[in-house]
Design a protein around this motif. Structure first.
Motif, PDB file in Angstrom:
ATOM      1  N   ALA A 243       0.737  -1.333   0.098  1.00 16.53           N
ATOM      2  CA  ALA A 243      -0.172   0.076  -0.101  1.00 16.53           C
ATOM      3  C   ALA A 243       0.913   1.272   0.198  1.00 16.53           C
ATOM      4  N   LEU A 244       1.832   1.244   0.780  1.00 11.08           N
ATOM      5  CA  LEU A 244       2.615   2.413   0.667  1.00 11.08           C
ATOM      6  C   LEU A 244       3.182   2.858  -0.564  1.00 11.08           C
ATOM      7  N   PRO A 245       3.866   2.106  -1.358  1.00  8.60           N
ATOM      8  CA  PRO A 245       4.471   2.563  -2.514  1.00  8.60           C
ATOM      9  C   PRO A 245       3.276   2.709  -3.756  1.00  8.60           C
TER      10      PRO A 245
ATOM     11  N   GLY B 155       0.194   3.951  -3.031  1.00  2.40           N
ATOM     12  CA  GLY B 155      -0.356   5.244  -2.750  1.00  2.40           C
ATOM     13  C   GLY B 155       0.829   6.450  -3.147  1.00  2.40           C
ATOM     14  N   ALA B 156       2.137   6.059  -2.946  1.00  2.19           N
ATOM     15  CA  ALA B 156       3.132   7.160  -3.448  1.00  2.19           C
ATOM     16  C   ALA B 156       3.051   7.109  -4.897  1.00  2.19           C
ATOM     17  N   THR B 157       2.847   6.035  -5.485  1.00  6.61           N
ATOM     18  CA  THR B 157       3.238   5.970  -7.304  1.00  6.61           C
ATOM     19  C   THR B 157       1.901   6.666  -7.690  1.00  6.61           C
ATOM     20  N   VAL B 158       0.588   6.463  -7.306  1.00 12.70           N
ATOM     21  CA  VAL B 158      -0.455   6.829  -7.803  1.00 12.70           C
ATOM     22  C   VAL B 158      -0.513   8.417  -7.350  1.00 12.70           C
ATOM     23  N   ALA B 159       0.096   8.904  -6.453  1.00 16.26           N
ATOM     24  CA  ALA B 159       0.042  10.291  -6.149  1.00 16.26           C
ATOM     25  C   ALA B 159       1.117  10.950  -7.024  1.00 16.26           C
ATOM     26  N   LEU B 160       2.110  10.403  -7.477  1.00 19.18           N
ATOM     27  CA  LEU B 160       3.152  11.019  -8.333  1.00 19.18           C
ATOM     28  C   LEU B 160       2.479  11.107  -9.732  1.00 19.18           C
TER      29      LEU B 160
ATOM     30  N   GLY C 116      -1.641   3.755   2.160  1.00 18.23           N
ATOM     31  CA  GLY C 116      -1.739   4.346   0.862  1.00 18.23           C
ATOM     32  C   GLY C 116      -1.891   5.948   0.872  1.00 18.23           C
ATOM     33  N   ALA C 117      -2.801   6.256   1.802  1.00 14.20           N
ATOM     34  CA  ALA C 117      -2.772   7.611   2.226  1.00 14.20           C
ATOM     35  C   ALA C 117      -1.583   8.653   2.671  1.00 14.20           C
ATOM     36  N   VAL C 118      -0.927   7.662   3.427  1.00 15.32           N
ATOM     37  CA  VAL C 118       0.121   8.149   4.126  1.00 15.32           C
ATOM     38  C   VAL C 118       1.458   8.188   3.131  1.00 15.32           C
ATOM     39  N   GLY C 119       1.414   7.079   2.275  1.00 13.81           N
ATOM     40  CA  GLY C 119       2.433   7.380   0.824  1.00 13.81           C
ATOM     41  C   GLY C 119       2.191   8.458   0.107  1.00 13.81           C
ATOM     42  N   GLY C 120       0.644   8.409  -0.308  1.00 12.69           N
ATOM     43  CA  GLY C 120       0.602   9.438  -1.168  1.00 12.69           C
ATOM     44  C   GLY C 120       0.667  11.000  -0.706  1.00 12.69           C
ATOM     45  N   PHE C 121       0.531  11.017   0.888  1.00 13.69           N
ATOM     46  CA  PHE C 121       0.686  12.331   1.468  1.00 13.69           C
ATOM     47  C   PHE C 121       2.279  12.821   1.439  1.00 13.69           C
TER      48      PHE C 121
END
Length: 272
Positions: free
Chosen positions: A71-73, A75-80, A174-179
């Motif tokens: 979930a962490l990567p 959310g980060a990938t989607v955010a990027l 996922g929210a933390v990774g995206g944040f």
């Protein structure tokens, strides 16, 4: 000299034969009958409670860390990706809303179900297959114990509850990774990141997500138990059952996700 006929039409004919279709429909009917039989004696909790506790602890142990690592990567990938596209359109502040809404509505229940099917379901199939090889299931029937009530019911409920909890963990991770990536790397303010999500999400979205996670976890456990209980009585048969259980669980999860999402959006269309 004439060339030998190609074997491709014959192979295709074997794969699409009515006998294969009949076996597939029969297996699907057995799957749902086992599920209904497993739910029929759910009220008799004292007969399967300790098995449920054991399976619940096992599933929570083998799935929690993989879910966080996925979930962490994610959310980060989607955010990027969404942040770059939104920046080109001049709406970079909407990245947080898009990431969290996507996590809540679709990603969380599917991710939790796939982890349950891959990490926990394979172990369930192996366990039930080993019991089948050793004739433990037949021995339970001889002693007047229904193996579905004693073994399948607790696994279904353990997987469904763990999947529901994992869905919440996917959303938070996922929210933390995206944040982190959206705020630190793309310069979006924290208030703008969460404000877009609060404006788009509804309470019904969370209820539907938890329901889907609960249902998908139960499907994954049901498929795993069914394949293990009906595998060939050999180590090779157990290995094939594990592979088949994972593939079938993935297919059913995606199919039911499409049906539930379609019905939900027809009943509660997004607000314009």
């Amino acid at each position: 000299m004439a060339s030998p006929p190609s074997s491709l039409p014959r192979l295709l004919g074997d794969r699409l034969s009515p006998r294969r279709a009949h076996r597939g429909l029969t297996s699907l009917g057995e799957l749902f009958s086992i599920g209904l039989e497993g739910l029929r004696r759910t009220w008799d909790v004292r007969r399967w409670f300790w098995e449920f506790i054991e399976q619940f602890a096992f599933l929570a142990r083998v799935t929690t860390l993989p879910v966080i690592m996925v979930a962490l990567p994610l959310g980060a990938t989607v955010a990027l990706q969404v942040g770059d596209l939104a920046g080109q359109l001049g709406a970079q502040s909407a990245t947080g809303g898009a990431v969290i809404v996507g996590l809540v509505r679709e990603v969380a229940p599917i991710a939790s179900a796939l982890i349950i099917a891959g990490a926990g379901g394979s172990a369930m199939t192996s366990d039930m297959g080993a019991r089948n090889i050793r004739d433990e299931l037949a021995a339970m029937e001889v002693m007047g114990i229904n193996p579905i009530h004693r073994l399948v019911t607790p696994r279904m409920w353990a997987a469904s509850i763990v999947a529901t909890m994992l869905a919440s963990l996917v959303i938070m991770s996922g929210a933390v990774g995206g944040f982190v990536f959206n705020v630190l790397l793309q310069g979006v303010t924290p208030g703008a990141y969460f404000d877009g999500a609060l404006g788009l999400l509804r309470v019904s979205d969370l209820f539907v997500t938890l329901f889907k996670a609960w249902m998908f976890g139960m499907i994954a456990a049901l498929v795993a138990c069914h394949k293990g209980m009906n595998c060939e009585k050999s180590p090779v048969g157990v290995g094939r059952a594990v592979n088949q259980a994972t593939v079938v669980a993935f297919m059913l999860v995606f199919a039911f996700n499409y049906i539930i999402s379609t019905i939900y959006f027809l009943a509660y269309p997004p607000e314009g």
